[in-house]
Design an enzyme around this catalytic site. Structure first.
Site, PDB file in Angstrom:
ATOM      1  N   SER A   1     -24.935 -13.905 -24.491  1.00  0.00           N
ATOM      2  CA  SER A   1     -23.953 -14.688 -23.738  1.00  0.00           C
ATOM      3  C   SER A   1     -22.757 -13.884 -23.248  1.00  0.00           C
ATOM      4  CB  SER A   1     -23.462 -15.878 -24.566  1.00  0.00           C
ATOM      5  OG  SER A   1     -22.609 -15.449 -25.601  1.00  0.00           O
TER       6      SER A   1
ATOM      7  N   LYS B   1     -16.579 -15.158 -27.107  1.00  0.00           N
ATOM      8  CA  LYS B   1     -16.381 -15.694 -25.755  1.00  0.00           C
ATOM      9  C   LYS B   1     -15.097 -15.121 -25.165  1.00  0.00           C
ATOM     10  CE  LYS B   1     -19.911 -18.450 -26.352  1.00  0.00           C
ATOM     11  NZ  LYS B   1     -21.190 -18.108 -25.780  1.00  0.00           N
TER      12      LYS B   1
END
Length: 142
Positions: A10, A46
């Site tokens: 990700s 993230k």
């Protein structure tokens, strides 16, 4: 200074699966900072996109705007709308942060209520340095 191993894709191309990074605890992060965070019992990495009270919008082509201004995202290799199930534009609640992965087509992040916006106490720290593999040794830039 927590040391973290990257799992999944990700955050590619910024961080790749198997890399080991160092984070710094505290609240010294801002838009663009890469952070480690807990969602349930899972540790995710993230990028901070927006903070409390800011408005986030995402166009169908994946272009992100915060408070009406398009984000400059040189760390992306491609834009993607991704898995969105929130109503856009979206206002980040007080005490929360809107986070997204750099590999937008695969990342589960604040665009989906499964992850949602992150409270500051969920953040382990800001990712500052890659220590493995040695050929990619160096700082992680915002």
């Amino acid at each position: 200074m927590p040391v973290l191993r990257i799992y999944g894709k990700s955050m590619t191309p910024t961080l790749n699966e198997g890399e080991i990074v160092v984070s710094v605890k505290g609240s010294d992060f801002s838009r663009g900072s890469v952070v480690g965070l807990y969602v349930g019992n899972k540790l995710l990495v993230k990028r901070v996109i927006a903070g409390p009270g800011q408005w986030v919008n995402i166009a169908r082509d994946g272009t992100v705007t915060v408070d009406g201004k398009e984000l400059k995202e040189p760390y992306l290799t491609e834009k993607a709308y991704g898995d969105v199930n929130i109503d856009l534009p979206y206002q980040v609640p007080d005490g929360r942060y809107f986070v997204m992965g750099d590999h937008r087509s695969t990342s589960q992040d604040s665009r989906n209520l499964t992850v949602g916006c992150i409270a500051e106490e969920q953040i382990v720290g800001r990712i500052v340095f890659r220590i493995w593999p040695l050929k990619r040794l160096g700082p992680i830039t915002d």
